[in-house]
Structure formats: C-alpha cells, structure tokens
Scaffold this active site. Structure first.
Site, PDB file in Angstrom:
ATOM      1  CE1 TYR A  15      40.634  40.973  36.624  1.00 26.93           C
ATOM      2  CE2 TYR A  15      42.032  41.698  34.818  1.00 26.93           C
ATOM      3  CZ  TYR A  15      40.837  41.176  35.270  1.00 26.93           C
ATOM      4  OH  TYR A  15      39.858  40.854  34.366  1.00 26.93           O
ATOM      5  CE  LYS A  23      29.910  34.991  46.764  1.00 28.16           C
ATOM      6  NZ  LYS A  23      28.585  34.299  46.875  1.00 28.16           N
ATOM      7  CG  ASP A  38      25.917  35.288  44.550  1.00 31.01           C
ATOM      8  OD1 ASP A  38      25.895  36.362  45.195  1.00 31.01           O
ATOM      9  OD2 ASP A  38      25.642  34.186  45.063  1.00 31.01           O
ATOM     10  CG  ASP A  62      36.860  41.046  33.339  1.00 30.33           C
ATOM     11  OD1 ASP A  62      36.844  41.806  32.353  1.00 30.33           O
ATOM     12  OD2 ASP A  62      37.169  39.841  33.273  1.00 30.33           O
ATOM     13  CG  ASP A  92      32.487  40.964  29.171  1.00 26.38           C
ATOM     14  OD1 ASP A  92      33.067  42.070  29.157  1.00 26.38           O
ATOM     15  OD2 ASP A  92      32.935  39.957  28.573  1.00 26.38           O
TER      16      ASP A  92
HETATM   17  C1  IPM Z   1      38.585  44.075  30.035  1.00 27.64           C
HETATM   18  C2  IPM Z   1      39.333  42.903  29.448  1.00 27.64           C
HETATM   19  C3  IPM Z   1      40.698  42.814  30.120  1.00 27.64           C
HETATM   20  C4  IPM Z   1      40.456  42.546  31.591  1.00 27.64           C
HETATM   21  C5  IPM Z   1      41.663  41.771  29.507  1.00 27.64           C
HETATM   22  C6  IPM Z   1      41.898  42.019  28.039  1.00 27.64           C
HETATM   23  C7  IPM Z   1      42.973  41.718  30.253  1.00 27.64           C
HETATM   24  O1  IPM Z   1      38.582  41.743  29.584  1.00 27.64           O
HETATM   25  O2  IPM Z   1      39.105  45.202  29.967  1.00 27.64           O
HETATM   26  O3  IPM Z   1      37.478  43.871  30.538  1.00 27.64           O
HETATM   27  O4  IPM Z   1      40.301  41.386  31.999  1.00 27.64           O
HETATM   28  O5  IPM Z   1      40.453  43.511  32.358  1.00 27.64           O
HETATM   29 MG    MG Z   2      36.625  42.035  30.367  1.00 25.63          MG
END
Ligand code: IPM
Ligand code: MG
Length: 371
Positions: A143, A194, A227, A251, A255
């Site tokens: 990032y 990784k 992975d 990240d 999710d």
């Molecule tokens: C998260 C989001 C952010 C990230 C975006 C909105 C920049 O996806 O907080 O997971 O990638 O960190």
């Molecule tokens: Mg995210």
C-alpha cells in the site's frame, strides 16, 4: 463523568446512512445517563471532502482526528470520483489517516452470529460458532512502498510498479500484537505470507519465528502460505483463531473471512496505533470492513451492523467501556434472533427491514438492556 471525544467521518455512499445509526446509538447511551458521555464532531472525508474542499481529507479534519479519543469512520469512494487523479482519490483520505496516526494494527474479527449461520454461502456446520480474527498490518507493504508509479518507457510501453516493503521492526510489532491477542483467545496464531515467492515473505517468516520464540513461546504458531490460507478459510475456517498477515493479503483474506459471517455488512474493524508512552493510550480508528456500496446508497437498504459493531469496538478499546460494548454486541445478536434482517442477510420467513429500522431496533435493545 468521563467525556470521550469522537470524530465521526461518515464519508460517502452508505457510509452516510449507517453513520446516522451510530449517532442514534450514541444518543441512546446519552439518554441513559451513566458515568460516560460523548462529544461528537462530524467532518467530511473521501469523495464528499473532494467535492467540498478538493482533497480527500482536510488539515482541519486531521487536526480534529488528532484531538479525538477515537475516529469513527464510515466508507469512502464511488463511481462519481472514478476519474479524479489517483493522488486525490477518495481512498487517499483513509490511507492518510492510517499512515499519519501510524495505525499499524488492524483487527478484523469475523464472528458468525448463530442466527446468521444460514446466511453464509458456506455450509452451516462450517461457519456456525465461527470466531476468528484477522490481524492485518496496515501501514506498510504494497500500500505504501516506493516506488509506486506508472512510467512510460522509451518504446512507448507503460510500466507499472508497486513495491512491497517491510522492515524487521514493522513485522515484529504486528506479530507481537498477534501473539498477545492469540494468548487472550485460544492460544493459536497463524502467520500468512508468500515466503516461497517474495523476499518480504521470507522476512515475515523469519521475524515471525524469532518474535514468537522471544515473546510468546507459549502461543502455538503455525506458518501458512497466503494462498493456502485463502483455500483453508473456505475449506475449514474453524481451524483458525488469529491470523496475522501483511497489508495486501490482509485486505483480501479479511473480505473472505467476512463473507463467512453471512455478509460483508456484518464485519467491524479497529485500527490501532502504538500506545503513547506518556498516556498509555493508542490512537485509533474504527470502521466497517465493507465499502461505500454505491449501488444501494441513498435507498435506506444498507446494513448498519458492521458500523454499530465498530462503534462497540471503539467503546472497548478507546473508551474503557467494555460492558457497554458487550451490551451493544448482545443487542445486535438479539435483534438478529428476533428475525430482523436487512436485504444483504435476508432469509425467507424473516422480517426485512431497512437501515433505520435496524438501527432503531438495536437502539431499543440497548435501552432495555441498560434500563
Ligand atoms: C479496506 C478497504 C480499503 C483498503 C480501501 C477502501 C482503500 O478495502 O479497508 O479493506 O484497501 O484497505
Ligand atoms: Mg478491503
């Protein structure tokens, strides 16, 4: 009486709607009296701040954030800002807050409320009772690494570069947090990286092993390729407790973990800095893991639970109000038990409600629990 200063940054899209429900919860707590009160400032962030001020977060908002005990953040972004320059895009506001306040430890708990086991895309037996914690490093890696650029080469072809950079101390401090969290939970820590492909992965592996040996030999440590971790999360998520990982893998994996709980609309998060040596207090930002959901924004459909649960995390970690945090979490579980569902977690035979109704129902449960 203790007064907690909160900076509420609703942001864009559904961020605005779900923030109102957090305000409702705050008003409910105020209405009940007690030894704690809140001073809430509200400011713009993301696309809303770009529209008003030309930047995704203003210096004034940063100053307010620095003065606050906790930052409560909604969501940023949307198609409206797809074409603004990369440097000023809505997400830049969030990334600046994370970086300026060195919020390196991002806690993303994925808890499957019993009432929601059916709402997950995985089988009930895989997710029922699931309680895992993704600990994402938040201020380093891909990032923020430099160079980060798109350069046109001599032959006219473009070349894009992102850089994954980590230092020993950056890895060490997040792994220590992981060890401490694992010790308070089931005593098991996974580290996902990784190391078979990336040099940064090799350093993650070596520093993790050394940090674990030095600080937490009592914690059970397992190294897992990122992975494989993604695959194992789908195959058998309950084998995990705490997973510590870098910014980019975190990240993605968070999710994935969120979806097991029924919906991305359920998952809160806390981003914590190092404790101030003088006060012992950490800077902190709390936000739902989901985004601004432009497709449903403005329609009153969004699930406010992740944001309300993020506020509960703020009470626990920044306001020393664990019992109130418990009450809010129990109120959420109760409302779900009672069959109330926003569209994202709707199941046949249950009661479909909008953002406001869900917020009001949670506030009412809080009220009756504390009365
Ligand atoms: C998260 C989001 C952010 C990230 C975006 C909105 C920049 O996806 O907080 O997971 O990638 O960190
Ligand atoms: Mg995210």
């Amino acid at each position: 009486m203790t007064t907690h200063k909160l900076l509420l940054l609703p942001g864009d899209g559904i961020g605005v709607e779900i923030s109102r429900e957090v305000e409702r919860v705050i008003e409910t707590l105020h209405g009940l009296g007690g030894a704690n009160s809140f001073e809430v400032e509200i400011d713009l962030v993301g696309g809303a701040a770009i529209d008003a001020h030309g930047v995704a977060v203003t210096e004034e908002a940063i100053a307010k954030a620095s003065d606050a005990d906790a930052i409560i953040f909604g969501a940023v972004g949307g198609p409206k800002w797809d074409n603004v320059p990369y440097e000023i895009r809505p997400e830049a506001g969030l990334l600046r807050l994370r970086k300026d306040f060195d919020l390196f430890a991002n806690l993303r708990p994925a808890i499957c409320y019993p009432a929601l086991a059916e709402a997950s895309s995985l089988k009930r037996e895989l997710v029922e009772g699931l309680d895992i914690l993704i600990l994402r490093e938040l201020t380093g890696g891909t990032y923020f690494g430099e160079p980060k650029e798109i350069v046109t080469q001599e032959n006219g072809e473009k070349r894009a570069v992102d850089t994954t950079v980590y230092t020993t101390s950056e890895i060490e401090r997040i792994v220590k947090v992981g060890c401490d969290l694992a010790r308070k939970r089931s005593g098991k820590l996974h580290m996902a990286a990784k190391w078979n492909v990336m040099k940064s992965g090799v350093l993650w592996r070596d520093v993790t092993v050394a940090t674990h040996q030095k600080h937490a030999p009592d914690v059970e440590l397992e190294l897992i390729l990122a992975d494989n971790c993604a695959m194992q999360l789908i195959r058998n998520p309950k084998q995990f407790d705490v997973i510590v990982t870098d910014n980019l893998f975190g990240d993605v994996l968070s999710d994935e973990a969120a979806m097991m709980t029924g919906s991305l609309g359920m998952l809160p998060s806390a981003s914590l800095g190092a404790p101030d040596p003088k006060t012992g207090k950490s800077k902190a930002l709390y936000e739902p893991v989901h985004g601004s959901a432009p497709d449903i924004s403005g329609q009153g459909l969004a699930n406010p639970i992740a944001m309300i649960a993020s506020f509960a995390m703020a009470l626990r970690y920044s306001c020393d109000m664990s019992s109130e945090a418990d009450i809010i979490e129990t109120a959420i579980a109760k409302v779900l038990d009672n069959g109330l569902r926003t569209a994202d977690i709707m199941q046949s035979g249950l009661t479909k409600v909008g953002t406001e109704q869900m917020g009001k129902a949670i506030a009412a449960e809080i009220q009756s629990a504390m009365a």
